[in-house]
Design a protein around this motif. Structure first.
Motif, PDB file in Angstrom:
ATOM      1  N   UNK A 551      20.373  22.604   1.265  1.00  0.00           N
ATOM      2  CA  UNK A 551      20.150  23.068   2.641  1.00  0.00           C
ATOM      3  C   UNK A 551      20.695  22.115   3.695  1.00  0.00           C
ATOM      4  N   UNK A 552      20.569  20.791   3.435  1.00  0.00           N
ATOM      5  CA  UNK A 552      20.936  19.819   4.482  1.00  0.00           C
ATOM      6  C   UNK A 552      22.199  19.025   4.163  1.00  0.00           C
ATOM      7  N   UNK A 553      22.733  19.196   2.941  1.00  0.00           N
ATOM      8  CA  UNK A 553      23.960  18.488   2.574  1.00  0.00           C
ATOM      9  C   UNK A 553      23.795  16.994   2.400  1.00  0.00           C
ATOM     10  N   UNK A 554      22.556  16.534   2.147  1.00  0.00           N
ATOM     11  CA  UNK A 554      22.307  15.106   1.980  1.00  0.00           C
ATOM     12  C   UNK A 554      22.443  14.709   0.512  1.00  0.00           C
ATOM     13  N   UNK A 555      22.930  13.502   0.274  1.00  0.00           N
ATOM     14  CA  UNK A 555      23.068  12.985  -1.094  1.00  0.00           C
ATOM     15  C   UNK A 555      21.690  12.586  -1.626  1.00  0.00           C
ATOM     16  N   UNK A 556      21.289  13.100  -2.794  1.00  0.00           N
ATOM     17  CA  UNK A 556      19.915  12.846  -3.273  1.00  0.00           C
ATOM     18  C   UNK A 556      19.618  11.395  -3.591  1.00  0.00           C
ATOM     19  N   UNK A 557      20.655  10.608  -3.923  1.00  0.00           N
ATOM     20  CA  UNK A 557      20.400   9.191  -4.217  1.00  0.00           C
ATOM     21  C   UNK A 557      20.554   8.309  -2.996  1.00  0.00           C
ATOM     22  N   UNK A 558      21.603   8.562  -2.201  1.00  0.00           N
ATOM     23  CA  UNK A 558      21.889   7.681  -1.068  1.00  0.00           C
ATOM     24  C   UNK A 558      21.007   7.984   0.142  1.00  0.00           C
ATOM     25  N   UNK A 559      20.736   9.287   0.382  1.00  0.00           N
ATOM     26  CA  UNK A 559      20.125   9.700   1.650  1.00  0.00           C
ATOM     27  C   UNK A 559      18.646  10.071   1.553  1.00  0.00           C
ATOM     28  N   UNK A 560      18.154  10.335   0.341  1.00  0.00           N
ATOM     29  CA  UNK A 560      16.779  10.828   0.190  1.00  0.00           C
ATOM     30  C   UNK A 560      15.934   9.777  -0.514  1.00  0.00           C
ATOM     31  N   UNK A 561      14.761   9.476   0.046  1.00  0.00           N
ATOM     32  CA  UNK A 561      13.859   8.502  -0.565  1.00  0.00           C
ATOM     33  C   UNK A 561      12.488   9.145  -0.759  1.00  0.00           C
ATOM     34  N   UNK A 562      11.989   9.056  -1.996  1.00  0.00           N
ATOM     35  CA  UNK A 562      10.622   9.506  -2.278  1.00  0.00           C
ATOM     36  C   UNK A 562       9.680   8.338  -2.014  1.00  0.00           C
ATOM     37  N   UNK A 563       8.637   8.583  -1.206  1.00  0.00           N
ATOM     38  CA  UNK A 563       7.643   7.558  -0.883  1.00  0.00           C
ATOM     39  C   UNK A 563       6.284   8.036  -1.382  1.00  0.00           C
ATOM     40  N   UNK A 564       5.755   7.368  -2.388  1.00  0.00           N
ATOM     41  CA  UNK A 564       4.497   7.779  -3.011  1.00  0.00           C
ATOM     42  C   UNK A 564       3.363   6.845  -2.584  1.00  0.00           C
ATOM     43  N   UNK A 565       2.155   7.383  -2.399  1.00  0.00           N
ATOM     44  CA  UNK A 565       1.026   6.515  -2.051  1.00  0.00           C
ATOM     45  C   UNK A 565       0.712   5.476  -3.130  1.00  0.00           C
ATOM     46  N   UNK A 566       0.932   5.830  -4.411  1.00  0.00           N
ATOM     47  CA  UNK A 566       0.577   4.935  -5.516  1.00  0.00           C
ATOM     48  C   UNK A 566       1.731   4.822  -6.502  1.00  0.00           C
ATOM     49  N   UNK A 567       1.651   3.801  -7.355  1.00  0.00           N
ATOM     50  CA  UNK A 567       2.639   3.657  -8.423  1.00  0.00           C
ATOM     51  C   UNK A 567       2.251   4.495  -9.634  1.00  0.00           C
ATOM     52  N   UNK A 568       0.959   4.507  -9.938  1.00  0.00           N
ATOM     53  CA  UNK A 568       0.499   5.188 -11.151  1.00  0.00           C
ATOM     54  C   UNK A 568       0.164   6.651 -10.885  1.00  0.00           C
ATOM     55  N   UNK A 569      -0.005   7.384 -11.988  1.00  0.00           N
ATOM     56  CA  UNK A 569      -0.385   8.785 -11.894  1.00  0.00           C
ATOM     57  C   UNK A 569       0.805   9.708 -12.062  1.00  0.00           C
ATOM     58  N   UNK A 570       0.533  11.002 -12.322  1.00  0.00           N
ATOM     59  CA  UNK A 570       1.618  11.973 -12.567  1.00  0.00           C
ATOM     60  C   UNK A 570       2.607  12.069 -11.410  1.00  0.00           C
ATOM     61  N   UNK A 571       2.103  11.956 -10.170  1.00  0.00           N
ATOM     62  CA  UNK A 571       2.993  12.021  -8.997  1.00  0.00           C
ATOM     63  C   UNK A 571       3.132  10.646  -8.341  1.00  0.00           C
ATOM     64  N   UNK A 572       2.888   9.582  -9.125  1.00  0.00           N
ATOM     65  CA  UNK A 572       3.084   8.219  -8.639  1.00  0.00           C
ATOM     66  C   UNK A 572       4.535   7.801  -8.759  1.00  0.00           C
TER      67      UNK A 572
END
Length: 739
Positions: A551-572
């Motif tokens: 949709x936005x034409x952004x590079x998934x590695x260079x332009x997108x950052x996942x920020x998680x509240x925790x390190x552990x857990x299924x969605x950590x």
């Protein structure tokens, strides 16, 4: 040899070659691997158990038992393993070509085995000078191979001893590199030294080893090490000190010893200056505080340095004392094409007339334009302006904003191996004005080093958003400065009209005020609801790898950052890194990769540095530095990373515990960085971490796009939870005129 009877009934010994690792947990060491045995032929067998440290290509002697898993079928459940040298040509070729011995890759391994056959391992050990008989091996390279073989042998001896005391292979390598031939002696006689000397070994690991080698549970040495560990844990949680009663209570709990044993050991530690005790002023009066020495010295020195800067009679920007501000601000308006709001004008005056000043405010309130205005006016008077930020990304952004060179604090000070800066009180920077951006993430140790390097008479402007998370390191410097009446400050509060059209800005302020964000009606702010943590993880990967690029034409590695509240857990962050790596940088036959502990590294991986290493790169590589893996050589046992400061840095395979994947990082680790797009997974399984300033920090890291994925209940919990209380710091009280 396949499997044979061992000593206890039901226990078996399996000799096999490790072909590949399909799963490894860094936290527990639990590993799922595929192995080949003489009897299995081309069919691979499954082995599960604590195999952390074993490398592909190694021949293993595994002790355990055969079991049947309802889903995966027959597998060998290992309890322990040792490595043995392979005996067949095929095994030796695999062993030598796996990258275990520096200087030998798959091609050279083939040549060596072709020439010497099964005798090659004996030749390397007993007649290494004969290696020159192999095409492509000269005397120099042969010598390196022989030296690497000897080091591997020595490390293996230490490993056998340490594995018997519960130490993983990766830590055994570090212990050997620290102490060499003294390793076993240190482990036996002074195990608590490991926690202080060896990165990656904390008190708990040292304590496990100490108990295994017979150190008494109630020995003073153990209790004092436990007190230091308790203070170190507090520092990891941001505290500069602990009140003495808190320290004794927490240490007693950690050590599981009587409380009356801890007091005398604390007195001994104070007498030996292992810790520092002093009375400090807190909100509820004077309290006895106990510090680790570096934090107490840094806090005192930082307060002294700031007050000296404020009170000095000299001024390196004397032209602004009597300036016609209407004329100066008119010139500025012409130059930039934009006028300043009244609070921005106040901030500009303050920065250029006061020796120390603080500028704070949320997104869209004009901090950046105010900083640019300060720099423009100072440079118009030919002032020497130095711009710094805590991270490479923040420094780049500051340089783009001002059109003036900016550096990280570490690079500006030119920290030497060991962490001592080139610039300090005796050798100050050549600067008239120093501007520090993203100063909410500057901890007390780094702030002290920076202030020491500022020449008397220079001006210091600290810029940051005090409502973001405080620094990862100990201290709450920006908040303490705003709480100290002695420090001049301006807080920008007005949101500019153009910023009011941004969902990122509007919702950041709503979150900060304890209001739910508006997730509809903005082109740059979205919520994709999902209640289950596992499904949220899958959704996050889909958003990063497919939806945003499409949709936005952004590079998934260079332009997108996942920020998680925790390190552990299924969605950590930990699990998301595994899933995102599988999606964005999957395994491909024929392409080199290297497993270290529970991680596997490949070319193209996004990675982050986990500790300050002053020996790496041109001027050190620092905790939080992000980069991309650009090269990986099994033969040379090196991995190359291009950092976000555009520097190529090499890592030996033995140093890979300094790196972690960074497709997803915790929100704490994202401080000071800015990304085109941010994806934030929110689940009720991270309940303890769902706090307002955590979510606010994550949202304000995004430049163009924020996507929330997960539970609306978790989002509501984060918005309404005000966050943790103040840290134990005394900087604001030390800044009082009568302190």
């Amino acid at each position: 040899m396949a499997d044979a009877e061992a000593a206890s009934p039901g226990t078996r010994v399996l000799e096999a070659v490790l072909e590949r690792i399909t799963f490894a947990s860094e936290d527990t060491g639990y590993t799922v691997a595929r192995v080949a045995t003489d009897r299995s032929g081309s069919e691979l067998l499954t082995v599960v158990g604590p195999l952390l440290g074993a490398q592909v290509g190694e021949s293993l002697r595994l002790t355990g038992r055969w079991t049947s898993h309802p889903k995966y079928g027959r597998q060998f459940e290992a309890v322990s393993y040792t490595t043995v040298l392979p005996a067949t040509v095929q095994g030796i070729r695999k062993y030598l070509g796996s990258g275990l011995i520096k200087g030998i890759g798959p091609v050279m391994a083939d040549r060596m085995v072709e020439h010497f056959g099964t005798d090659i391992l004996r030749v390397i050990e007993e007649e290494p000078e004969r290696l020159v008989e192999v095409y492509g091996l000269g005397p120099k390279r042969s010598g390196r191979i022989a030296a690497a073989w000897e080091e591997q042998k020595a490390i293996k001896e230490v490993m056998v001893f340490l594995q018997g005391h519960g130490v993983s292979t990766s830590l055994a390598v570090r212990i050997y590199k620290q102490y060499g031939d003294e390793s076993i002696s240190v482990v036996r006689k002074e195990p608590y030294r490991l926690a202080a000397d060896v990165w990656g070994i904390g008190f708990k690991t040292a304590d496990t080893i100490a108990q295994a080698v017979g150190i008494p549970h109630d020995s003073p040495e153990r209790v004092k090490a436990g007190l230091a560990y308790t203070l170190s844990q507090a520092a990891d949680n941001g505290h500069c000190y602990l009140p003495e009663p808190n320290l004794i209570t927490e240490a007693t709990k950690i050590l599981e010893v009587p409380r009356e044993l801890v007091g005398p050991c604390l007195e001994e530690a104070v007498a030996a200056e292992e810790v520092i005790r002093e009375r400090v002023t807190a909100e509820n009066g004077e309290i006895p505080a106990v510090y680790l020495p570096p934090f107490q010295r840094a806090e005192r020195s930082l307060a002294t340095g700031l007050l000296e800067l404020l009170r000095t009679g000299t001024d390196r920007l004397p032209g602004f004392r009597d300036v016609d501000w209407d004329k100066a601000l008119g010139w500025l308006r012409q130059r930039t094409g934009t006028g300043l709001a009244p609070e921005q004008e106040d901030a500009v005056r303050l920065a250029l007339t006061e020796k120390v000043a603080v500028l704070t405010g949320g997104p869209g309130c004009g901090k950046s334009f105010t900083v640019r205005s300060v720099v423009e006016l100072a440079r118009a008077r030919r002032a020497k302006v130095v711009l710094v930020a805590p991270t490479g990304r923040a420094a780049k952004r500051l340089a783009e904003l001002t059109g003036h060179e900016a550096a990280t604090v570490h690079r500006l000070l030119q920290l030497q191996p060991g962490g001592d800066p080139k610039f300090d009180r005796d050798n100050p920077l050549d600067a008239d004005l120093v501007v520090v951006d993203e100063s909410s993430m500057v901890d007390v140790i780094l702030a002290n080093k920076l202030v020491k390097a500022i020449p008397r008479g220079a001006h210091l402007l600290l810029v940051g958003d005090v409502d973001q998370l405080p620094s990862v390191g100990a201290g709450e410097v920006l908040r303490d400065l705003l709480a100290a009446d002695a420090i001049p400050r301006v807080r920008l509060t007005k949101i500019f009209r153009q910023a009011q059209r941004s969902g990122i800005v509007v919702n950041a302020h709503r979150i900060n005020a304890g209001q739910s964000p508006q997730t509809r009606g903005f082109p740059d702010f979205f919520l994709f609801p999902c209640e289950e943590a596992e499904k949220t993880a899958e959704l996050t990967v889909e958003i990063v790898a497919e939806r945003i690029p499409r949709r936005f034409g952004l590079d998934p590695r260079r332009d997108v950052q996942v920020l998680a509240p925790m390190h552990r857990g299924p969605a950590g962050a930990g699990n998301l890194n595994t899933l995102l790596q599988e999606s964005l940088t999957p395994h491909r036959d024929g392409r080199p990769e290297r497993r270290y502990g529970g991680r596997v590294f490949r070319v193209g991986d996004k990675v982050t540095q986990l500790r300050n290493n002053y020996d790496k790169g041109a001027a050190g590589v620092f905790n939080g530095t992000v980069g991309v893996v650009t090269g990986l050589s099994l033969e040379e046992q090196t991995l190359t990373v291009r950092t976000d400061e555009d520097e190529e840095v090499d890592y030996d395979f033995a140093e890979l515990d300094e790196l972690a994947h960074a497709y997803a990082v915790t929100i704490h680790r994202s401080q000071g960085s800015e990304y085109p797009a941010v994806v934030i997974p929110l689940t009720t399984s991270s309940w303890m971490m769902l706090q307002r300033n955590l979510l606010y920090t994550a949202v304000t890291r995004a430049k163009k796009l924020v996507v929330l994925a997960g539970s609306p209940r978790a989002l509501a919990a984060a918005v309404r939870t005000a966050g943790a209380g103040r840290r134990h710091t005394a900087l604001d009280h030390r800044l009082r005129p009568d302190a």
